[in-house]
Design an enzyme around this catalytic site. Structure first.
Site, PDB file in Angstrom:
ATOM      1  N   ARG A 145      87.928  30.318  81.562  1.00  0.00           N
ATOM      2  CA  ARG A 145      86.839  30.858  82.378  1.00  0.00           C
ATOM      3  C   ARG A 145      87.396  31.998  83.230  1.00  0.00           C
ATOM      4  NH1 ARG A 145      86.612  25.190  82.889  1.00  0.00           N
ATOM      5  NH2 ARG A 145      84.696  24.228  82.089  1.00  0.00           N
ATOM      6  N   LYS A 169      87.633  23.428  86.684  1.00  0.00           N
ATOM      7  CA  LYS A 169      86.725  23.008  87.741  1.00  0.00           C
ATOM      8  C   LYS A 169      87.292  21.785  88.452  1.00  0.00           C
ATOM      9  CE  LYS A 169      82.522  24.836  85.594  1.00  0.00           C
ATOM     10  NZ  LYS A 169      81.163  24.512  85.074  1.00  0.00           N
ATOM     11  N   HIS A 240      82.585  35.316  79.845  1.00  0.00           N
ATOM     12  CA  HIS A 240      82.125  34.047  79.287  1.00  0.00           C
ATOM     13  C   HIS A 240      81.755  34.189  77.812  1.00  0.00           C
ATOM     14  CE1 HIS A 240      81.635  30.046  80.911  1.00  0.00           C
ATOM     15  NE2 HIS A 240      80.627  29.855  80.108  1.00  0.00           N
ATOM     16  N   ARG A 243      84.786  33.453  76.034  1.00  0.00           N
ATOM     17  CA  ARG A 243      85.004  32.002  76.008  1.00  0.00           C
ATOM     18  C   ARG A 243      84.178  31.377  74.883  1.00  0.00           C
ATOM     19  NH1 ARG A 243      86.410  27.351  78.967  1.00  0.00           N
ATOM     20  NH2 ARG A 243      84.740  25.844  79.326  1.00  0.00           N
ATOM     21  N   HIS A 266      85.941  20.845  79.007  1.00  0.00           N
ATOM     22  CA  HIS A 266      84.600  20.300  79.211  1.00  0.00           C
ATOM     23  C   HIS A 266      84.688  18.848  79.667  1.00  0.00           C
ATOM     24  CE1 HIS A 266      82.514  23.407  76.384  1.00  0.00           C
ATOM     25  NE2 HIS A 266      82.566  23.826  77.635  1.00  0.00           N
ATOM     26  N   TYR A 275      78.036  24.475  70.411  1.00  0.00           N
ATOM     27  CA  TYR A 275      78.656  25.399  69.465  1.00  0.00           C
ATOM     28  C   TYR A 275      78.415  24.968  68.021  1.00  0.00           C
ATOM     29  CZ  TYR A 275      80.832  27.142  73.656  1.00  0.00           C
ATOM     30  OH  TYR A 275      81.031  27.662  74.912  1.00  0.00           O
TER      31      TYR A 275
END
Length: 303
Positions: A145, A169, A240, A243, A266, A275
């Site tokens: 990211r 994150k 992004h 990504r 994730h 995806y």
């Protein structure tokens, strides 16, 4: 109290500066809607109807359902915090239903676009071009990211093992491998950067620097990606999208979806499964163009 909440999510929840800034703007906008300042906002005086009317106002102003949902999420988090510390008796956001939104398929660059970018990289001969090429290639090879690549330090890169340590994150750590060509690009960049700014080996050194020797900003990364990718593609361009390109490329070349989930950091498989829909859409479009019995094919059977 909003200031204390922002301090809480920064220290305790380890939210990124980008998320904190968004939450601050969202909460300030809600206060403005109520005609009060953030400093004078009384959580007990707001109601569920206030929240609903704020949502209606945002939708009337043509904000997307996704944006409205994000702003509601900021308010939800704030009220959960107030309940936890005993400064609110109820969560006025709990019964408010966020607007439904379509989940668009991820946009990604074609293999041909990435090959064109690779071809232009060989002509880089100055610090800025070499750095920008490295940003593009690192995003493409690791799926990082924008916030993650900005947090990189020299000590996060292991050139011997060809892998990078990424803090995602909430500071969740993951290790992602990369190729030999990226290793060479990293080595060249570090040598040029250290010579240009007189730096010594330091594990805590911010990895990507601007032309003044300062860490790159969110805006710097976004601008350089849109500029460089704009040379080869006219579609949506952003960090992004690179990504998304990483994930789609991995999936199309046989990578297991759980592996992609881990590499991308994730929290749940549902975030990665989007995806698979992208790949299926590609297959479906190719089928309809190529198969003589396809419904939309030129040689489809007549009823």
């Amino acid at each position: 109290m909003i200031d204390k909440f922002l301090e809480y999510i920064r220290i305790e929840r380890r939210y990124s500066d980008y998320t904190m800034k968004a939450y601050e703007q969202d909460l300030s906008a809600f206060c403005s809607f109520l005609h009060v300042t953030p400093e004078s906002f009384d959580a007990s005086s707001a109601t569920q109807d206030d929240v609903r009317l704020r949502m209606v106002e945002m939708l009337d102003n043509r904000l997307t359902p996704r944006t409205v949902k994000r702003k509601l999420s900021a308010l939800r988090s704030y009220y959960k915090y107030l309940l936890r510390i005993g400064l609110a008796e109820k969560d006025i956001t709990r019964a408010v239903i966020a607007p439904k939104m379509d989940k668009p398929l991820p946009v990604f660059f074609k293999d041909s676009d990435m090959k064109k970018v690779e071809e232009t990289m060989r002509y880089a001969d100055d610090f800025e071009s070499i750095r920008d090429n490295l940003v593009i290639e690192m995003l493409y090879q690791t799926g990082m990211r924008r916030a993650e690549i900005l947090r990189l330090r020299d000590g996060d890169l292991d050139l011997h093992q060809c892998q990078v340590r990424i803090f995602g994150k909430r500071r969740k750590e993951r290790i992602v491998p990369f190729g030999e060509n990226l290793k060479l690009m990293i080595s060249d960049y570090i040598s040029l950067r250290n010579e240009k700014f007189g730096l010594l080996l330091n594990a805590d050194q911010p990895f990507f620097l601007n032309n003044k020797g300062l860490p790159l900003s969110h805006e710097n990364i976004y601008t350089l990606v849109t500029r460089r990718m704009g040379e080869v593609a006219k579609q949506k361009r952003s960090p992004h999208v690179l990504r998304h390109t990483f994930a789609t490329t991995m999936l199309n070349n046989g990578a297991d979806i759980n592996t992609i989930k881990t590499l991308m950091g994730h929290a749940s498989l549902s975030a990665t499964q989007v995806y698979t829909h992208t790949t299926f859409q590609q297959l479906n479009e190719a089928y309809k163009k190529a198969h003589p019995r396809a419904i939309n094919g030129k040689n489809s059977l007549k009823k």
